[in-house]
Design a protein around this motif. Structure first.
Motif, PDB file in Angstrom:
ATOM      1  N   TRP A  12       0.828  -1.134   0.053  1.00 12.94           N
ATOM      2  CA  TRP A  12       0.126  -0.038   0.096  1.00 12.94           C
ATOM      3  C   TRP A  12       0.727   1.149   0.069  1.00 12.94           C
ATOM      4  CZ3 TRP A  12      -5.384   0.219   0.491  1.00 12.94           C
ATOM      5  CH2 TRP A  12      -5.834   1.589   0.916  1.00 12.94           C
ATOM      6  N   LEU A  13       1.047   1.861  -0.877  1.00 11.18           N
ATOM      7  CA  LEU A  13       1.781   3.019  -1.314  1.00 11.18           C
ATOM      8  C   LEU A  13       0.789   4.434  -1.355  1.00 11.18           C
ATOM      9  CD1 LEU A  13       4.289   4.898  -1.605  1.00 11.18           C
ATOM     10  CD2 LEU A  13       4.309   4.263  -4.044  1.00 11.18           C
ATOM     11  N   GLU A  14       0.626   5.376  -0.346  1.00 13.00           N
ATOM     12  CA  GLU A  14      -0.365   6.213  -0.603  1.00 13.00           C
ATOM     13  C   GLU A  14       0.406   7.644  -0.362  1.00 13.00           C
ATOM     14  OE1 GLU A  14      -3.087   6.143   2.643  1.00 13.00           O
ATOM     15  OE2 GLU A  14      -1.363   6.746   4.342  1.00 13.00           O
ATOM     16  N   SER A  60      -6.239  10.683   1.336  1.00 16.39           N
ATOM     17  CA  SER A  60      -5.096  10.285   0.791  1.00 16.39           C
ATOM     18  C   SER A  60      -5.755   9.328  -0.552  1.00 16.39           C
ATOM     19  CB  SER A  60      -4.150   9.499   1.634  1.00 16.39           C
ATOM     20  OG  SER A  60      -4.882   8.084   2.177  1.00 16.39           O
ATOM     21  N   ALA A  82      -4.069   5.954  -2.702  1.00 17.33           N
ATOM     22  CA  ALA A  82      -3.132   5.033  -2.750  1.00 17.33           C
ATOM     23  C   ALA A  82      -2.961   3.954  -3.774  1.00 17.33           C
ATOM     24  CB  ALA A  82      -3.308   4.195  -1.545  1.00 17.33           C
ATOM     25  N   SER A  83      -1.720   3.698  -4.281  1.00 17.11           N
ATOM     26  CA  SER A  83      -1.669   2.363  -5.045  1.00 17.11           C
ATOM     27  C   SER A  83      -1.315   1.154  -4.394  1.00 17.11           C
ATOM     28  CB  SER A  83      -0.154   2.950  -5.914  1.00 17.11           C
ATOM     29  OG  SER A  83       0.098   1.840  -6.800  1.00 17.11           O
ATOM     30  N   TRP A 118      -6.127   0.586  -7.487  1.00 11.44           N
ATOM     31  CA  TRP A 118      -5.922   2.019  -6.683  1.00 11.44           C
ATOM     32  C   TRP A 118      -6.905   2.036  -5.648  1.00 11.44           C
ATOM     33  CZ3 TRP A 118      -9.534   5.929  -6.388  1.00 11.44           C
ATOM     34  CH2 TRP A 118     -10.705   5.731  -7.275  1.00 11.44           C
TER      35      TRP A 118
END
Length: 358
Positions: A244-246, A270, A272-273, A292
């Motif tokens: 989880w990249l946000e 936010s 997130a990817s 996403w």
């Protein structure tokens, strides 16, 4: 002769004034002084101009009043000391006949005491200022020599006090703010902050636990801080894998409990990817691994100052996942990253004020 005098014409005004002046001169100096106005009238032919008003008198000299204690009077002669002091005094200081007198703004009081058998102490006060003291050793000296030393020292002290009184007084220097006042003022200054630290979250749907780290850049203005943040989270090894990249935006308001403690209340959002490496399909697309999502929440935090610009903070970040991320694992079981989100973060922040008060 008398008839001739009677028939003779009267002498002119100038001749009369001349005769009167001669008679007054013969009568004496006071009469001559009285005749001066008439002479002025005769010579100018008009009345004398009124005298110009006198200018206000300049401040008089300093009056010096000298008194001796009984012990000092046994060591030096009061009469001799006064004579010597009168010689040593400057021109704008005069010696008073008595040691006491009416109160005045231009009075220097001199008190001579004998605290010990070997020393004389001179105390001088001018115009109600602080008392200055000086001691002179008189052991082994004759009375005349001791009186000379005391007179010289007293005159020097009086002259120094007169110069100090004439010197222009400097305005008081501005009061410097106290550390508490500086700290209170810094709370409302613009500040740039950078923080980083570990972060963990629990999600009600999908992989339950995520852990990682976050970085935040904030700008505080009037105690309201707007921040840009980024976090990289992943599931612990051994369970369902999820990355989880946000990145998002948050705003919070700070309340100071004390100089080194403050609370913050705010909100965040936010996007997130999301990557699911072990999933067979994501969003119903076979073989897909990425999608996403988005979430929103509130923030509650407490911070304490470690020293200088460094703050250690603990934040509780409850929220909700706004866009679920459905997936299907390799066994065909369906799941989704969704539901409630509860995050906890620990951060170390450094602040820099735009203009620190001095």
């Amino acid at each position: 002769m008398r008839a001739a005098r009677r028939g003779a014409p009267a002498p002119p005004l100038l001749a009369r004034v001349g005769l009167l002046s001669s008679a007054l001169l013969l009568a004496g100096a006071p009469a001559a002084e009285a005749a001066e106005p008439y002479a002025a009238v005769a010579s100018s032919g008009r009345a004398p101009a009124p005298s110009a008003p006198s200018l206000p008198a300049t401040p008089g000299p300093i009056e010096v009043r000298v008194a001796l204690s009984r012990g000092a009077a046994e060591e030096v002669s009061s009469v001799r000391l006064r004579r010597l002091l009168e010689i040593e005094l400057p021109d704008d200081a005069t010696l008073a006949a008595e040691p006491v007198g009416p109160l005045d703004d231009r009075v220097a009081t001199v008190w001579i005491d004998r605290p010990t058998a070997a020393r004389l102490e001179i105390q001088v006060r001018l115009d109600g200022r602080a008392i200055v003291r000086r001691q002179i050793a008189v052991s082994g000296l004759t009375s005349d020599v001791a009186a000379r030393l005391v007179a010289i020292a007293a005159s020097e002290m009086i002259l120094a006090e007169m110069r100090r009184a004439r010197a222009p007084r400097r305005p008081p220097s501005p009061r410097r703010p106290t550390p508490d006042e500086l700290e209170l003022a810094s709370r409302d200054l613009d500040a740039l902050s950078v923080s980083a630290g570990p972060y963990a979250a629990v999600v009600s749907g999908g992989p339950r636990v995520l852990g990682g780290a976050g970085l935040s850049l904030g700008l505080r203005r009037l105690r309201l801080t707007e921040s840009l943040f980024a976090r990289l989270l992943a599931t612990p090894s051994g369970g369902e894998t999820l990355r989880w990249l946000e990145g998002g935006l948050s705003g919070d308001y700070r309340f100071w409990l004390a100089a080194s403690w403050r609370l913050s209340v705010g909100a965040s959002a936010s996007i997130a990817s999301v990557r699911l490496p072990a999933a067979a399909s994501v969003d119903g697309i076979p073989g897909a691994r990425d999608t996403w999502s988005a979430r929103a929440g509130v923030g509650l935090g407490v911070e304490t100052r470690l020293g200088g610009p460094l703050w250690l903070g603990l934040t509780l970040d409850p929220g909700v996942v706004l866009r679920p991320a459905p997936y299907e694992d390799a066994r065909g079981a369906a799941g989704a990253v969704e539901g409630a989100w509860v995050g906890v973060g620990l951060s170390l922040a450094a602040e820099r004020h735009s203009s620190a008060p001095r």
